[in-house]
Enzyme design. Structure first.
Site, short mmCIF file in Angstrom:
data_model
loop_
_atom_site.label_atom_id
_atom_site.label_comp_id
_atom_site.label_asym_id
_atom_site.label_seq_id
_atom_site.Cartn_x
_atom_site.Cartn_y
_atom_site.Cartn_z
N LYS A 54 -47.08 -60.68 99.50
CA LYS A 54 -46.33 -61.18 98.33
C LYS A 54 -46.01 -60.00 97.39
O LYS A 54 -46.57 -58.92 97.55
CB LYS A 54 -47.15 -62.24 97.60
CG LYS A 54 -48.47 -61.74 97.04
CD LYS A 54 -49.31 -62.88 96.48
CE LYS A 54 -50.69 -62.38 96.05
NZ LYS A 54 -51.55 -63.49 95.64
N ARG A 149 -56.39 -74.02 89.64
CA ARG A 149 -55.03 -73.50 89.60
C ARG A 149 -54.20 -74.40 90.52
O ARG A 149 -53.64 -75.36 90.08
CB ARG A 149 -55.03 -72.02 90.01
CG ARG A 149 -53.84 -71.24 89.52
CD ARG A 149 -53.97 -69.76 89.78
NE ARG A 149 -54.15 -69.45 91.20
CZ ARG A 149 -54.20 -68.23 91.70
NH1 ARG A 149 -54.12 -67.18 90.90
NH2 ARG A 149 -54.35 -68.03 92.98
N TYR A 279 -45.77 -38.90 71.30
CA TYR A 279 -45.61 -39.98 70.32
C TYR A 279 -46.93 -40.33 69.64
O TYR A 279 -47.97 -40.39 70.28
CB TYR A 279 -45.10 -41.25 71.01
CG TYR A 279 -43.63 -41.23 71.35
CD1 TYR A 279 -42.67 -41.05 70.37
CD2 TYR A 279 -43.22 -41.42 72.67
CE1 TYR A 279 -41.32 -41.04 70.70
CE2 TYR A 279 -41.88 -41.42 73.00
CZ TYR A 279 -40.93 -41.23 72.01
OH TYR A 279 -39.60 -41.23 72.33
N MET A 327 -41.77 -43.42 77.95
CA MET A 327 -41.00 -44.22 78.92
C MET A 327 -40.74 -43.46 80.22
O MET A 327 -40.88 -44.01 81.32
CB MET A 327 -39.67 -44.67 78.29
CG MET A 327 -38.87 -45.57 79.21
SD MET A 327 -37.26 -45.98 78.56
CE MET A 327 -37.68 -47.19 77.31
C1 LIG Z 1 -52.73 -63.21 96.44
C2 LIG Z 1 -53.51 -64.15 97.21
C3 LIG Z 1 -54.43 -63.71 98.17
C4 LIG Z 1 -54.75 -62.25 98.35
O1 LIG Z 1 -55.61 -61.83 97.31
P1 LIG Z 1 -56.31 -60.39 97.31
O2 LIG Z 1 -57.26 -60.46 96.19
O3 LIG Z 1 -55.21 -59.41 97.08
O4 LIG Z 1 -56.95 -60.22 98.63
C5 LIG Z 1 -55.08 -64.65 98.93
N1 LIG Z 1 -54.85 -65.97 98.76
C6 LIG Z 1 -53.99 -66.44 97.84
C7 LIG Z 1 -53.79 -67.90 97.70
C8 LIG Z 1 -53.30 -65.56 97.04
O5 LIG Z 1 -52.44 -66.02 96.13
#
Ligand SMILES: *Cc1c(COP(=O)(O)O)cnc(C)c1O
Length: 391
Positions: A54, A149, A279, A327
């Site tokens: 992802k 969640r 800055y 930046m």
């Molecule tokens: C992102 C995600 C993972 C992977 O998590 P890591 O901590 O990067 O291994 C696994 N399961 C779900 C549902 C996720 O959203």
């Protein structure tokens, strides 16, 4: 000429990390009960790895990661468009959408690309009931075991499962697996015991694949990854070389960093004792010193929260940030590298540089956020096996 900044991505490190995780799983499968915290020895069966890609493969580029994880059993992602790209890239194996589909009109594309869908909400079941599907959709039914969640509460499970079984009878649903996600796999030892029990109590005697473990759970509780006949783990961050745990680096688990962020020195300033840098004038030179100006700033994804003292390396020598990240530039102390010159590469994190987990800790965040924040404007150089990049 493009700006002198680059993210070097190693596919070899990706496949190495995948094999490290396979080794963890293999060892857990062979471990006696005593070594698994008194749990039963794992029954014979298989553990499969969904490589999580992802968020543009945690900033590495989808196609690059698909190449690096060619030996994975499946790929897990969030977006339908990512599954399309995975198929276009030639990936033949299973694909999982971690949040499942979002709209009824996604379903034909899901089917066309043979995507496995998480089912976490009754609304998704209603969409399936209302749809006309050409072929059965394989699903993982997600249970909320305390993370609060996504997922069905344990008391909603039976109803959801019955609905899916009915859809299976109608030929709309294929295989039904079971999934949960831990809130604290990276926290206190044993924090997964209660949710894992809720999960197993909830699914009871239901047959099917199961999927529980993210990176932290695979590394810390590998016995959970080898229980059950058909277990699918979902590691993400560890496949990119980082540790999911605070105060450790991926190196401690034998993982290799997959991204190296480098930028060249644009300028060198000779600063007198008592003068300030950048800055807010927050850095004051304690002595006459050389300050290196590096072509990387927060618009490239480097965290502005990284304070003076955050490590950075020049020509293999460790030094540190001096002054606020701006930046497009940041400033470093060049005194440890007397021969540093304009045009030299500075490694902000990665190989021959500070570990990204150390940089993240210094900036008060986690490597996940740094990787995902890599900006579009940073050119990516993919390093295939063994090849080196231009100096
Ligand atoms: C992102 C995600 C993972 C992977 O998590 P890591 O901590 O990067 O291994 C696994 N399961 C779900 C549902 C996720 O959203």
């Amino acid at each position: 000429m493009p700006r002198p900044i680059r993210a070097v991505i190693s596919q070899q490190a990706m496949s190495h990390n995948l094999s490290v995780i396979r080794q963890y799983l293999g060892n857990a499968r062979q471990a006696p009960a005593a070594a698994t915290g008194g749990m039963q020895p794992a029954p014979m069966g298989a553990t499969h790895i969904w490589a999580v890609i992802k968020a543009n493969a945690y900033g590495h580029g989808l196609e690059t990661a698909i190449g690096g994880f060619a030996q994975a059993d499946g790929l897990a992602m969030l977006d339908l468009q990512e599954t399309v790209r995975a198929r276009e890239a030639g990936w033949q194996g299973p694909l999982l959408m971690l949040e499942g589909f979002f709209e009824t009109r996604d379903l034909p594309e899901l089917q066309k690309n043979r995507v496995v869908s998480t089912i976490h909400h009754p609304e998704q079941i209603r969409m399936l009931q209302a749809s006309t599907l050409a072929a059965p959709l394989d699903v993982f039914l997600k249970i909320n075991t305390g993370m609060n969640r996504l997922g069905f509460a344990p008391q909603q499970f039976d109803r959801a499962h019955q609905d899916l079984l009915a859809l299976q009878q109608q030929g709309k649903v294929g295989r039904i697996g079971f999934m949960t996600h831990f809130a604290d796999a990276d926290g206190a030892q044993g924090a997964v015991d209660a949710p894992a029990k809720v999960f197993h109590d909830t699914i009871g005697q239901c047959q099917g694949s199961i999927s529980l473990c993210n990176s932290a759970a695979v590394l810390r509780y590998p016995q959970l990854a080898v229980s059950a006949a058909d277990n699918w783990v979902r590691p993400g961050i560890c496949l990119y070389g980082s540790s999911p745990f605070a105060n450790t680096t991926g190196q401690e688990f034998g993982l290799r960093q997959t991204m190296t962020l480098q930028a060249r020195l644009l300028s060198i300033q000779h600063v007198k004792q008592g003068q300030t840098v950048g800055y807010g004038s927050i850095y004051t030179a304690a002595r006459d010193m050389r300050i290196g100006v590096v072509a990387c700033g927060y618009a490239d994804g480097y965290p502005r929260s990284a304070p003076s003292g955050t490590p950075a390396w020049v020509n293999g020598v460790a030094t540190q940030l001096a002054g606020r990240v701006s930046m497009d530039m940041l400033t470093i102390d060049l005194d440890p590298i007397p021969d540093a010159a304009v045009g030299d590469w500075v490694t902000l994190w990665g190989n021959e540089g500070p570990h990204i987990d150390e940089v993240a800790a210094a900036a008060g965040t986690i490597a996940y956020e740094l990787l995902c924040a890599l900006a579009q404007r940073v050119p990516i150089h993919v390093q295939y096996s063994g090849e080196s990049v231009e100096k």
